[in-house]
Design a protein around this motif. Sequence first.
Motif, PDB file in Angstrom:
ATOM      1  N   GLU A 136      91.947  16.877 170.816  1.00  0.00           N
ATOM      2  CA  GLU A 136      91.850  15.447 171.116  1.00  0.00           C
ATOM      3  C   GLU A 136      91.917  15.202 172.620  1.00  0.00           C
ATOM      4  N   ALA A 137      92.778  15.925 173.319  1.00  0.00           N
ATOM      5  CA  ALA A 137      92.868  15.767 174.773  1.00  0.00           C
ATOM      6  C   ALA A 137      91.558  16.160 175.446  1.00  0.00           C
ATOM      7  N   VAL A 138      90.937  17.225 174.960  1.00  0.00           N
ATOM      8  CA  VAL A 138      89.656  17.656 175.522  1.00  0.00           C
ATOM      9  C   VAL A 138      88.571  16.637 175.200  1.00  0.00           C
ATOM     10  N   ARG A 139      88.582  16.104 173.971  1.00  0.00           N
ATOM     11  CA  ARG A 139      87.586  15.088 173.607  1.00  0.00           C
ATOM     12  C   ARG A 139      87.696  13.869 174.517  1.00  0.00           C
ATOM     13  N   ALA A 140      88.927  13.432 174.788  1.00  0.00           N
ATOM     14  CA  ALA A 140      89.137  12.271 175.648  1.00  0.00           C
ATOM     15  C   ALA A 140      88.675  12.550 177.081  1.00  0.00           C
ATOM     16  N   ALA A 141      88.913  13.750 177.577  1.00  0.00           N
ATOM     17  CA  ALA A 141      88.483  14.106 178.933  1.00  0.00           C
ATOM     18  C   ALA A 141      86.966  14.166 179.033  1.00  0.00           C
ATOM     19  N   ARG A 142      86.320  14.584 177.952  1.00  0.00           N
ATOM     20  CA  ARG A 142      84.868  14.732 177.939  1.00  0.00           C
ATOM     21  C   ARG A 142      84.135  13.422 177.669  1.00  0.00           C
ATOM     22  N   ALA A 143      84.801  12.516 176.962  1.00  0.00           N
ATOM     23  CA  ALA A 143      84.156  11.324 176.410  1.00  0.00           C
ATOM     24  C   ALA A 143      83.384  10.472 177.416  1.00  0.00           C
ATOM     25  N   PRO A 144      83.870  10.251 178.651  1.00  0.00           N
ATOM     26  CA  PRO A 144      83.094   9.411 179.568  1.00  0.00           C
ATOM     27  C   PRO A 144      81.719   9.972 179.915  1.00  0.00           C
ATOM     28  N   PHE A 145      81.529  11.259 179.657  1.00  0.00           N
ATOM     29  CA  PHE A 145      80.289  11.908 180.066  1.00  0.00           C
ATOM     30  C   PHE A 145      79.480  12.488 178.912  1.00  0.00           C
ATOM     31  N   LEU A 146      80.196  12.840 177.823  1.00  0.00           N
ATOM     32  CA  LEU A 146      79.544  13.564 176.737  1.00  0.00           C
ATOM     33  C   LEU A 146      80.246  13.224 175.431  1.00  0.00           C
ATOM     34  N   ASP A 147      79.506  12.651 174.481  1.00  0.00           N
ATOM     35  CA  ASP A 147      80.102  12.260 173.209  1.00  0.00           C
ATOM     36  C   ASP A 147      80.580  13.472 172.412  1.00  0.00           C
ATOM     37  N   SER A 148      79.774  14.518 172.391  1.00  0.00           N
ATOM     38  CA  SER A 148      80.087  15.713 171.616  1.00  0.00           C
ATOM     39  C   SER A 148      79.463  16.914 172.305  1.00  0.00           C
ATOM     40  N   ASP A 149      80.097  18.062 172.162  1.00  0.00           N
ATOM     41  CA  ASP A 149      79.490  19.263 172.725  1.00  0.00           C
ATOM     42  C   ASP A 149      78.949  20.188 171.638  1.00  0.00           C
ATOM     43  N   ILE A 202      77.345  26.605 176.613  1.00  0.00           N
ATOM     44  CA  ILE A 202      76.973  25.788 175.454  1.00  0.00           C
ATOM     45  C   ILE A 202      75.838  24.832 175.831  1.00  0.00           C
ATOM     46  N   SER A 203      74.909  24.651 174.889  1.00  0.00           N
ATOM     47  CA  SER A 203      73.706  23.866 175.163  1.00  0.00           C
ATOM     48  C   SER A 203      74.007  22.477 175.713  1.00  0.00           C
ATOM     49  N   ALA A 204      75.016  21.810 175.145  1.00  0.00           N
ATOM     50  CA  ALA A 204      75.315  20.432 175.557  1.00  0.00           C
ATOM     51  C   ALA A 204      75.653  20.340 177.037  1.00  0.00           C
ATOM     52  N   TYR A 205      76.264  21.403 177.580  1.00  0.00           N
ATOM     53  CA  TYR A 205      76.600  21.418 179.005  1.00  0.00           C
ATOM     54  C   TYR A 205      75.436  21.944 179.840  1.00  0.00           C
ATOM     55  N   LEU A 206      74.694  22.889 179.296  1.00  0.00           N
ATOM     56  CA  LEU A 206      73.597  23.487 180.051  1.00  0.00           C
ATOM     57  C   LEU A 206      72.515  22.481 180.406  1.00  0.00           C
ATOM     58  N   VAL A 207      72.308  21.484 179.548  1.00  0.00           N
ATOM     59  CA  VAL A 207      71.230  20.524 179.800  1.00  0.00           C
ATOM     60  C   VAL A 207      71.644  19.432 180.783  1.00  0.00           C
ATOM     61  N   LEU A 208      72.918  19.392 181.175  1.00  0.00           N
ATOM     62  CA  LEU A 208      73.389  18.387 182.137  1.00  0.00           C
ATOM     63  C   LEU A 208      73.059  18.813 183.562  1.00  0.00           C
ATOM     64  N   PRO A 209      72.929  17.841 184.481  1.00  0.00           N
ATOM     65  CA  PRO A 209      72.818  18.205 185.898  1.00  0.00           C
ATOM     66  C   PRO A 209      74.030  19.035 186.317  1.00  0.00           C
ATOM     67  N   ALA A 210      73.828  19.978 187.203  1.00  0.00           N
ATOM     68  CA  ALA A 210      74.875  20.934 187.564  1.00  0.00           C
ATOM     69  C   ALA A 210      76.149  20.247 188.048  1.00  0.00           C
ATOM     70  N   ALA A 211      76.001  19.219 188.886  1.00  0.00           N
ATOM     71  CA  ALA A 211      77.182  18.538 189.429  1.00  0.00           C
ATOM     72  C   ALA A 211      77.975  17.864 188.318  1.00  0.00           C
ATOM     73  N   ARG A 213      77.978  18.715 185.113  1.00  0.00           N
ATOM     74  CA  ARG A 213      78.566  19.772 184.291  1.00  0.00           C
ATOM     75  C   ARG A 213      79.866  20.275 184.908  1.00  0.00           C
ATOM     76  N   GLU A 214      79.860  20.539 186.202  1.00  0.00           N
ATOM     77  CA  GLU A 214      81.067  21.029 186.861  1.00  0.00           C
ATOM     78  C   GLU A 214      82.182  19.992 186.835  1.00  0.00           C
ATOM     79  N   GLN A 215      81.819  18.718 186.932  1.00  0.00           N
ATOM     80  CA  GLN A 215      82.817  17.653 186.897  1.00  0.00           C
ATOM     81  C   GLN A 215      83.519  17.620 185.547  1.00  0.00           C
ATOM     82  N   ILE A 216      82.753  17.709 184.465  1.00  0.00           N
ATOM     83  CA  ILE A 216      83.342  17.686 183.125  1.00  0.00           C
ATOM     84  C   ILE A 216      84.210  18.919 182.894  1.00  0.00           C
ATOM     85  N   LEU A 217      83.701  20.070 183.237  1.00  0.00           N
ATOM     86  CA  LEU A 217      84.458  21.301 183.007  1.00  0.00           C
ATOM     87  C   LEU A 217      85.753  21.311 183.810  1.00  0.00           C
TER      88      LEU A 217
END
Length: 245
Positions: A136-149, A202-211, A213-217
């Motif tokens: 849940e903590a990871v989902r909340a951190a990811r949510a502003p940028f990615l609904d699901s991975d 993972i595909s969901a991150y690979l298709v994002l712009p590099a900057a 992707r790094e921000q979410i990770l």
Amino acid sequence: MAEAYERFRPGYPAELYDKVTEYAGRPVRTALEIGAGTGKATRLFARPGITVTATEPDVAMLAELRKHVPAGVRTVRAAFEEIRPGRTYGLVYAAAALHWTEPEGRWSRMAALLEPDGVFASCGGPVRLADPAVAEAVRAARAPFLDSDEIPSPDGTPPGYAMQWPGTELQRSEWFTDVQQSVIERRLTMSAGDYIGHLSTISAYLVLPAARREQILDRIARILPGTVGIAADIIVHLARRRGGS
């Protein structure tokens, strides 16, 4: 990225090989792999008595694959859609790669690569955090940028249905019969760093712009404990090419 795939993607257990060969019901002599990546599944099937041809469109992935598989494995740089029919195989398989193939003509192409009564096998499945609080903590951190991975079902089959994709398409295909689905339970423990490394493949991150992707990770890395438990069940789909030409 090829080095990251090799380092962070988990391999496949011997149980997968056993399921496929038991389903075949006869010795598998030739196999074609689609989207082989760095050869995680290639090395499972490249055993004495089985001639494996591993196909992969990315040259760096193939270079990494050649470091880890037996010398007898034949490698071909090609996407699934670029493989020309002609030679047929007793087994055609894809490990966490089938969703990259084009839907149009997928199963007629697949059937053209198989001997009559030959076996098609696909395996994959999400890698999920086992601890609900951490998830849940990871989902909340990811949510502003990615609904699901997780990879959405290509044919829209909702999670939880008795038959998942690609089994749903195989059941509708005129080319295949005896469609079966099974699950191999798999539980892993990863360091936080290795889990972040896995997410980076993972595909969901690979298709994002590099900057982005790094921000979410980076946001996810900040909230993880030192080690994380992983539920990484393997969903296996098996089908038989209908006999005849």
